[in-house]
Design an enzyme around this catalytic site. Sequence first.
Site, PDB file in Angstrom:
ATOM      1  N   GLN A 127       2.281 -20.679  60.053  1.00 36.43           N
ATOM      2  CA  GLN A 127       3.676 -20.065  60.523  1.00 36.43           C
ATOM      3  C   GLN A 127       4.843 -20.056  59.218  1.00 36.43           C
ATOM      4  O   GLN A 127       5.530 -21.018  59.673  1.00 36.43           O
ATOM      5  CB  GLN A 127       4.128 -20.660  61.812  1.00 36.43           C
ATOM      6  CG  GLN A 127       5.160 -19.983  62.682  1.00 36.43           C
ATOM      7  CD  GLN A 127       4.516 -18.838  63.210  1.00 36.43           C
ATOM      8  OE1 GLN A 127       3.827 -18.584  63.956  1.00 36.43           O
ATOM      9  NE2 GLN A 127       5.792 -17.765  63.057  1.00 36.43           N
ATOM     10  N   PHE A 128       4.722 -19.409  58.488  1.00 32.03           N
ATOM     11  CA  PHE A 128       5.733 -19.311  57.189  1.00 32.03           C
ATOM     12  C   PHE A 128       7.104 -19.166  58.085  1.00 32.03           C
ATOM     13  O   PHE A 128       8.094 -19.670  57.335  1.00 32.03           O
ATOM     14  CB  PHE A 128       5.285 -18.367  56.142  1.00 32.03           C
ATOM     15  CG  PHE A 128       5.810 -17.086  56.370  1.00 32.03           C
ATOM     16  CD1 PHE A 128       7.184 -16.595  56.253  1.00 32.03           C
ATOM     17  CD2 PHE A 128       4.990 -16.048  57.112  1.00 32.03           C
ATOM     18  CE1 PHE A 128       7.764 -15.530  56.527  1.00 32.03           C
ATOM     19  CE2 PHE A 128       5.419 -14.845  57.180  1.00 32.03           C
ATOM     20  CZ  PHE A 128       6.813 -14.184  57.029  1.00 32.03           C
ATOM     21  N   THR A 129       7.371 -18.713  59.057  1.00 34.18           N
ATOM     22  CA  THR A 129       8.766 -18.488  59.526  1.00 34.18           C
ATOM     23  C   THR A 129       9.311 -19.597  60.100  1.00 34.18           C
ATOM     24  O   THR A 129      10.847 -19.662  60.493  1.00 34.18           O
ATOM     25  CB  THR A 129       8.576 -17.290  60.617  1.00 34.18           C
ATOM     26  OG1 THR A 129       7.918 -17.774  61.598  1.00 34.18           O
ATOM     27  CG2 THR A 129       8.251 -16.015  60.127  1.00 34.18           C
TER      28      THR A 129
END
Length: 148
Positions: free
Chosen positions: A78-80
Amino acid sequence: MRFVIQRVTEAAVRVDGELLGQIEKGYLVLIGVAESDTEEIADKMVKKMTGLRIFEDEQGKTNLALKDVGGSLLLVSQFTLYANCKKGNRPSFIEAGSPEKANALYEYIIKKCRESVEWVETGRFGADMKVSLLNDGPFTIVLDSEKL
């Protein structure tokens, strides 16, 4: 490195309608990687996450760890989690690790989790995933390697 840990009674991840991973009692863990993260940081994060005592014992106190309840893991990249929203209304993701670095550490985290947890399911790095869950409690914890 950031982990958003959600205690769940069930969770699943799908890509294009295909079920990739599904668990019952355990943790859904969203994993964010920064460019400065290392395997040593991942080791500390995995150890802390798997050792958390956030399941209820016979007296209703949060006193049991994942292994004590036979829990499972669903690990989702989950890069966000590294969204920077300081300027304007459009988040910046420059603090997130490069895809190569993030994927390598995501795979490393999966490997380390499988050494101590019997049932580990995953999403697909970089894919447009649909994640569903039934949060138990709700009980959600954010681990940030800079605060450990």
